[in-house]
Design a protein around this motif. Structure first.
Motif, PDB file in Angstrom:
ATOM      1  N   ARG A 112       0.839  -1.199   0.000  1.00 44.23           N
ATOM      2  CA  ARG A 112       0.000   0.000   0.000  1.00 44.23           C
ATOM      3  C   ARG A 112       0.874   1.249   0.000  1.00 44.23           C
ATOM      4  NH1 ARG A 112      -2.844   1.017   5.391  1.00 44.23           N
ATOM      5  NH2 ARG A 112      -0.962   2.264   5.683  1.00 44.23           N
ATOM      6  N   THR A 113       0.577   2.173  -0.890  1.00 38.89           N
ATOM      7  CA  THR A 113       1.367   3.409  -0.925  1.00 38.89           C
ATOM      8  C   THR A 113       1.030   4.288   0.276  1.00 38.89           C
ATOM      9  OG1 THR A 113      -0.217   4.788  -2.147  1.00 38.89           O
ATOM     10  CG2 THR A 113       1.221   3.350  -3.449  1.00 38.89           C
ATOM     11  N   ALA A 114       1.911   5.219   0.539  1.00 35.17           N
ATOM     12  CA  ALA A 114       1.596   6.265   1.522  1.00 35.17           C
ATOM     13  C   ALA A 114       0.553   7.196   0.912  1.00 35.17           C
ATOM     14  CB  ALA A 114       2.852   7.048   1.888  1.00 35.17           C
ATOM     15  N   THR A 115      -0.028   8.046   1.735  1.00 33.63           N
ATOM     16  CA  THR A 115      -0.927   9.071   1.213  1.00 33.63           C
ATOM     17  C   THR A 115      -0.109  10.141   0.490  1.00 33.63           C
ATOM     18  OG1 THR A 115      -0.814  10.193   3.359  1.00 33.63           O
ATOM     19  CG2 THR A 115      -2.691   8.723   2.977  1.00 33.63           C
ATOM     20  N   ALA A 116      -0.776  10.872  -0.381  1.00 34.69           N
ATOM     21  CA  ALA A 116      -0.081  11.929  -1.124  1.00 34.69           C
ATOM     22  C   ALA A 116       0.537  12.947  -0.181  1.00 34.69           C
ATOM     23  CB  ALA A 116      -1.052  12.604  -2.086  1.00 34.69           C
ATOM     24  N   GLY A 117      -0.188  13.291   0.879  1.00 34.13           N
ATOM     25  CA  GLY A 117       0.340  14.270   1.829  1.00 34.13           C
ATOM     26  C   GLY A 117       1.617  13.812   2.507  1.00 34.13           C
ATOM     27  N   TRP A 118       1.743  12.517   2.733  1.00 35.75           N
ATOM     28  CA  TRP A 118       2.986  11.976   3.314  1.00 35.75           C
ATOM     29  C   TRP A 118       4.140  12.186   2.335  1.00 35.75           C
ATOM     30  CZ3 TRP A 118       4.074   9.601   8.038  1.00 35.75           C
ATOM     31  CH2 TRP A 118       5.338   9.011   8.135  1.00 35.75           C
ATOM     32  N   TYR A 119       3.918  11.801   1.075  1.00 41.65           N
ATOM     33  CA  TYR A 119       4.973  11.974   0.072  1.00 41.65           C
ATOM     34  C   TYR A 119       5.295  13.448  -0.159  1.00 41.65           C
ATOM     35  CZ  TYR A 119       4.422   7.020  -1.242  1.00 41.65           C
ATOM     36  OH  TYR A 119       4.378   5.654  -1.247  1.00 41.65           O
ATOM     37  N   ASN A 120       4.272  14.298  -0.165  1.00 39.64           N
ATOM     38  CA  ASN A 120       4.507  15.741  -0.321  1.00 39.64           C
ATOM     39  C   ASN A 120       5.428  16.261   0.768  1.00 39.64           C
ATOM     40  OD1 ASN A 120       2.716  15.881  -2.486  1.00 39.64           O
ATOM     41  ND2 ASN A 120       0.998  16.589  -1.246  1.00 39.64           N
ATOM     42  N   THR A 121       5.131  15.872   2.003  1.00 38.13           N
ATOM     43  CA  THR A 121       5.891  16.385   3.136  1.00 38.13           C
ATOM     44  C   THR A 121       7.308  15.836   3.135  1.00 38.13           C
ATOM     45  OG1 THR A 121       3.848  16.585   4.413  1.00 38.13           O
ATOM     46  CG2 THR A 121       5.913  16.663   5.645  1.00 38.13           C
ATOM     47  N   ALA A 122       7.465  14.578   2.772  1.00 41.14           N
ATOM     48  CA  ALA A 122       8.809  14.009   2.684  1.00 41.14           C
ATOM     49  C   ALA A 122       9.659  14.805   1.701  1.00 41.14           C
ATOM     50  CB  ALA A 122       8.730  12.546   2.261  1.00 41.14           C
ATOM     51  N   ALA A 123       9.088  15.130   0.546  1.00 38.36           N
ATOM     52  CA  ALA A 123       9.820  15.895  -0.470  1.00 38.36           C
ATOM     53  C   ALA A 123      10.082  17.320   0.000  1.00 38.36           C
ATOM     54  CB  ALA A 123       9.033  15.909  -1.775  1.00 38.36           C
ATOM     55  N   PHE A 124       9.078  17.937   0.639  1.00 39.98           N
ATOM     56  CA  PHE A 124       9.236  19.299   1.127  1.00 39.98           C
ATOM     57  C   PHE A 124      10.345  19.382   2.172  1.00 39.98           C
ATOM     58  CE2 PHE A 124       8.426  22.057   4.754  1.00 39.98           C
ATOM     59  CZ  PHE A 124       8.576  23.300   4.162  1.00 39.98           C
ATOM     60  N   GLU A 125      10.293  18.500   3.170  1.00 36.27           N
ATOM     61  CA  GLU A 125      11.300  18.561   4.238  1.00 36.27           C
ATOM     62  C   GLU A 125      12.700  18.314   3.706  1.00 36.27           C
ATOM     63  OE1 GLU A 125      11.195  16.702   7.950  1.00 36.27           O
ATOM     64  OE2 GLU A 125       9.184  17.390   8.487  1.00 36.27           O
ATOM     65  N   GLN A 126      12.830  17.372   2.787  1.00 40.66           N
ATOM     66  CA  GLN A 126      14.142  17.102   2.217  1.00 40.66           C
ATOM     67  C   GLN A 126      14.687  18.337   1.506  1.00 40.66           C
ATOM     68  OE1 GLN A 126      14.307  13.694  -0.365  1.00 40.66           O
ATOM     69  NE2 GLN A 126      16.385  14.140  -1.082  1.00 40.66           N
ATOM     70  N   ALA A 127      13.838  18.973   0.697  1.00 38.02           N
ATOM     71  CA  ALA A 127      14.277  20.172  -0.021  1.00 38.02           C
ATOM     72  C   ALA A 127      14.612  21.306   0.939  1.00 38.02           C
ATOM     73  CB  ALA A 127      13.191  20.609  -1.002  1.00 38.02           C
ATOM     74  N   ALA A 128      13.787  21.472   1.979  1.00 38.33           N
ATOM     75  CA  ALA A 128      14.023  22.537   2.953  1.00 38.33           C
ATOM     76  C   ALA A 128      15.347  22.326   3.674  1.00 38.33           C
ATOM     77  CB  ALA A 128      12.867  22.596   3.949  1.00 38.33           C
ATOM     78  N   ARG A 129      15.588  21.108   4.113  1.00 38.61           N
ATOM     79  CA  ARG A 129      16.816  20.833   4.873  1.00 38.61           C
ATOM     80  C   ARG A 129      18.066  20.939   4.001  1.00 38.61           C
ATOM     81  NH1 ARG A 129      15.870  16.782   9.836  1.00 38.61           N
ATOM     82  NH2 ARG A 129      13.981  17.760  10.655  1.00 38.61           N
TER      83      ARG A 129
END
Length: 399
Positions: free
Chosen positions: A81-98
């Motif tokens: 089962r995939t993660a929710t879109a919001g989970w993937y969005n946040t993972a990408a956002f935090e990585q880019a921010a850091r």
């Protein structure tokens, strides 16, 4: 695994991590291509993983250089089962921010609960000391009251009498007529309890009582009005009652924040494709026509363009007059949508639209594409036939 969109109606049960990451990166790139925002320093976004909340967090971080804490309720991948879109969005956002040295911390849980409020306050105290912007962008169909434990469920219904109008199945582009029966008094009350201002007020009181609101703090919640075409199902229906309550809460919160010279606003935003708007009968057809008209007039904006304009041209210009408040003290960032020439053209097309001509006089295919892009699909830059790891970690949650 190879991930394809699986959907029923307005619900997509899969999400693509690479597509979601691409969507986030595109929004970041847009903000960085614009001028810097003289905005907030420390930001709390409640409902931070999708839509306007995510875009607000991106603008605050990459436009104003702010430190952000985001609160949301999302699910990580499990087995096939995939993660929710919001989970993937946040993972990408935090990585880019850091990667660019920005502070970004996320809290995953029921934002309606006292427990998550307290957890958030403790993190603010520990890391930031105080918050100078609180964005309330929570969207949920249900809410458990933190004191009584009562479960409230919202509905999308007219009030007083049944409502009949055109609607569209945005997957098949079939235009039909829909009739929606009126809401009961209990359904009205439940919708207000879920989507009104009570939880926003509880958040602000909790933050104030904890002493973590900065002098001059601003808080903003998001609303929608829309055209006469949709009023019976939206603004004059159950959702409209909830939005009335949300907007009345802004005035109460401004009084509450007098001690720190704070201000509460409601921003009335443009109609866009979201999971919520996709679920409302009549609205997808209106949005499809609206997009066609606004694109032809060079006025179309997506979520990130709207939020950049809200921050850069309304909230943080340094001049109160730039807020362009209406007679109910609302920020009208829907001003381009509601231009007379736009609405006149949409109304004309509404009278003409039917299944045979919908692809000629509307942007129904763009609506459908935007819907799937919410979940990371239909980006030509992504090869959806390639195997992809469904697991993605959100850095701050993995620590």
């Amino acid at each position: 695994m190879i991930i394809k969109p699986k959907f029923r109606g307005f619900i997509c049960t899969t999400a693509h991590p690479e597509g979601c990451a691409y969507n986030v990166k595109e929004q970041i790139a847009y903000v960085k291509s614009q001028g810097k925002v003289k905005g907030p320093r420390n930001v709390l976004v409640i409902g931070a993983s999708t839509g306007y909340g995510l875009a607000s967090r991106i603008v605050a971080t990459f436009g104003a250089g702010a430190k952000t804490i985001g609160v949301f309720f999302e699910k990580e991948a499990s087995g096939s089962r995939t993660a929710t879109a919001g989970w993937y969005n946040t993972a990408a956002f935090e990585q880019a921010a850091r990667e660019e040295g920005h502070y970004a911390v996320s809290i995953n849980g029921d934002a309606f609960s006292d427990e998550i409020k307290q957890q958030t306050i403790e993190r603010i105290r520990q890391d930031l000391g105080e918050i100078d912007l609180v964005v309330y962008s929570l969207a949920s169909p249900k809410r458990v009251h933190p004191e009584t434990g009562e479960l409230f469920s919202s509905v999308i219904k007219p009030i007083g009498q049944a409502y009949t109008n055109k609607t569209v199945d945005f997957h098949s582009a079939e235009v039909t007529e829909v009739t929606i029966e009126p809401a009961t008094e209990q359904e009205i009350e439940h919708t207000i309890a879920v989507m009104g201002g009570d939880d926003w007020e509880r958040w602000m009181k909790a933050l104030q009582d904890a002493g973590v609101l900065a002098e001059g703090v601003v808080t903003v919640a998001y609303s929608y009005i829309g055209p006469q075409i949709t009023h019976s199902i939206y603004r004059e229906g159950t959702i409209g009652r909830a939005k009335d309550d949300l907007e009345a809460t802004a005035e109460k919160l401004t009084h509450l924040l007098e001690g720190v010279a704070g201000q509460a606003y409601v921003s009335v935003n443009k109609a866009l494709v979201t999971q919520s708007s996709s679920a409302i009968p009549v609205v997808p057809l209106y949005i499809s026509l609206l997009f066609k008209v606004m694109k032809e007039k060079g006025l179309h904006e997506g979520t990130i363009e709207q939020m950049y304009r809200l921050f850069a041209q309304r909230l943080y210009t340094g001049s109160a007059s730039d807020l362009s408040l209406d007679d109910r003290n609302r920020i009208r960032i829907d001003d381009w949508e509601m231009k007379e020439e736009v609405q006149e053209e949409v109304a004309k097309l509404w009278n003409q639209v039917e299944t045979d001509n919908i692809r000629d006089i509307s942007d129904i295919d763009a609506f459908r594409q935007d819907f799937f892009r919410l979940f990371g699909f239909e980006f030509p830059q992504i090869n959806y036939d390639e195997e992809v790891d469904v697991q993605r970690s959100i850095p701050s949650l993995a620590e």
